[in-house]
Design an enzyme around this catalytic site. Structure first.
Site, PDB file in Angstrom:
ATOM      1  CB  CYS A  70      11.707  -3.855   5.060  1.00  0.00           C
ATOM      2  SG  CYS A  70      12.467  -2.216   4.915  1.00  0.00           S
ATOM      3  CB  CYS A  73      14.170  -4.726   1.428  1.00  0.00           C
ATOM      4  SG  CYS A  73      14.808  -4.790   3.124  1.00  0.00           S
ATOM      5  CG  HIS A 116      16.265  -4.736   6.762  1.00  0.00           C
ATOM      6  ND1 HIS A 116      15.199  -3.886   6.515  1.00  0.00           N
ATOM      7  CD2 HIS A 116      16.115  -5.156   8.048  1.00  0.00           C
ATOM      8  CE1 HIS A 116      14.432  -3.816   7.584  1.00  0.00           C
ATOM      9  NE2 HIS A 116      14.960  -4.572   8.536  1.00  0.00           N
ATOM     10  CG  ASN A 156      14.350  11.390  12.048  1.00  0.00           C
ATOM     11  OD1 ASN A 156      15.031  12.336  12.419  1.00  0.00           O
ATOM     12  ND2 ASN A 156      13.149  11.536  11.520  1.00  0.00           N
ATOM     13  CG  HIS A 167      16.167  -0.478   4.618  1.00  0.00           C
ATOM     14  ND1 HIS A 167      16.214  -1.733   4.070  1.00  0.00           N
ATOM     15  CD2 HIS A 167      17.075   0.260   3.922  1.00  0.00           C
ATOM     16  CE1 HIS A 167      17.084  -1.762   3.076  1.00  0.00           C
ATOM     17  NE2 HIS A 167      17.622  -0.565   2.981  1.00  0.00           N
ATOM     18  CG  HIS A 169      14.955   5.384   5.883  1.00  0.00           C
ATOM     19  ND1 HIS A 169      14.785   4.549   6.984  1.00  0.00           N
ATOM     20  CD2 HIS A 169      13.963   6.311   5.980  1.00  0.00           C
ATOM     21  CE1 HIS A 169      13.741   4.949   7.693  1.00  0.00           C
ATOM     22  NE2 HIS A 169      13.231   6.016   7.103  1.00  0.00           N
ATOM     23  CD  GLN A 171      11.665  11.095   6.619  1.00  0.00           C
ATOM     24  OE1 GLN A 171      10.644  11.599   6.164  1.00  0.00           O
ATOM     25  NE2 GLN A 171      11.775  10.744   7.894  1.00  0.00           N
TER      26      GLN A 171
END
Length: 352
Positions: A70, A73, A116, A156, A167, A169, A171
């Site tokens: 990933c 991470c 993660h 999302n 992971h 996250h 945007q």
């Protein structure tokens, strides 16, 4: 909150947001990366009047890597990632495969935690507050870029939504124009203000919802409700009770209460469809006023706009998704299978 800005090997900016003021961030990106080259271009549709980002370089972006590869991470030993340090609280960095770049805007990735296997809903209130502070700081910084007119923070969540990295996250998109959805809100705002003797449409909607049956949860400074004309099977709008145009306008009382309210809302979303169901896929989208003048929306100023978050899932029932088919995709006329009143009732039923 401590903020530390650095650069990745290819020149992209990376920013650490830390809970502790004494945290030192001096790790160097050891990857042999060449400088990023993008082909982002904004084209205007002459019939619809909206803008489309053409970004062919995104075809090569990272797609569902295994967990031990990933890129979000922390870097551990010889396993190098987008984050050079071996741990972090919250990190923001320029997207390696941006939809918008240069004169066409900017795209950033926001990593909510180094864990993660976590999710936003599993964060502590302290961690969620740090994410809010990072969103606010980035909104401020990006608003000063000459090419940026609107800042959009969003998450999302879930493969069904199209997420390619597991992971936790989100945007941030910094657009060089006012987005079509915001423009529609501003036009409705202007029309209502003129027709209703100066009344603010956002204030009227919030007051109406708070007096009705679609309230999901309410705090001293925030209120969440399923809107009267919800587009999605389960859709919740979260408003600060004091109208502000953007994240920068929130006072300390609203900032302090936000983690408690938002985390509860996300946890309810994960319980909608019952025990044993996979995590609920969703989109969480902050709506903020554009920056600069709003001359094309006569009679409306930035302060008339109301910051709010729209949270919705594309899952309509257990094991079934809401697809945007002919009416939705072809004509932008949504058909919702779940009455908003029932959706609100269900979201109240699954309270902690």
């Amino acid at each position: 909150m401590k903020k530390t800005s650095t650069r990745l090997a290819d020149g992209r900016e990376l920013i650490y947001y830390d809970l502790r003021d004494d945290t030192v961030r001096d790790a160097v990106d050891r990857r042999p990366l060449e400088r990023t080259h993008t082909t982002s271009e904004i084209r205007r549709d002459p019939l619809l009047g909206d803008q489309v980002a053409i970004a062919s370089h995104r075809q090569g972006r990272t797609y569902h890597p295994p967990a031990d590869q990933c890129p979000l991470c922390p870097t551990r030993g010889d396993r190098l990632s987008e984050i050079p340090d071996s741990s972090y609280d919250v990190v923001v960095f320029e997207n390696r495969f941006p939809s918008l770049a240069g004169d066409s805007g900017r795209c950033e990735v926001v990593c909510f935690t180094s864990d993660h296997d976590a999710s936003f809903a599993s964060l502590t209130e302290e961690q969620a507050r740090l994410v809010l502070d990072a969103w606010t700081d980035r909104t401020s910084e990006l608003s000063h870029l000459p090419s940026v007119q609107q800042v959009f923070c969003f998450e999302n969540r879930g493969e069904e939504i199209g997420v390619t990295l597991g992971h936790p996250h989100g945007q941030i998109y910094a657009y060089p124009f006012t987005t079509p959805r915001t423009a529609l809100m501003l036009r409705s705002l202007a029309t209502h203000k003129e027709a209703a003797g100066g009344e603010n449409l956002f204030d009227a909607v919030l007051a109406h919802e708070l007096a009705g049956e679609r309230v999901v949860l309410e705090g001293e400074h925030w209120a969440a409700f399923v809107p009267y004309a919800a587009h999605w099977p389960y859709e919740v709008h979260l408003y600060p009770k004091r109208r502000v145009p953007d994240l920068l306008g929130l006072d300390e009382a609203a900032r302090s209460e936000f983690p408690q309210v938002y985390l509860e809302l996300l946890r309810r979303f994960d319980r909608i469809f019952g025990e044993g169901e996979p995590p609920t896929p969703y989109i969480a989208a902050w709506h903020q006023a554009p920056f600069g003048t709003l001359e094309e929306f006569e009679g409306v100023t930035r302060d008339d706009f109301a910051l709010h978050l729209e949270l919705f899932t594309i899952r309509r029932t257990s094991g079934k998704l809401k697809f945007l088919a002919g009416s939705e995709s072809g004509m932008n006329v949504f058909i919702n299978d779940v009455p908003p009143e029932r959706a609100a009732e269900r979201l109240r039923e699954v309270a902690s």
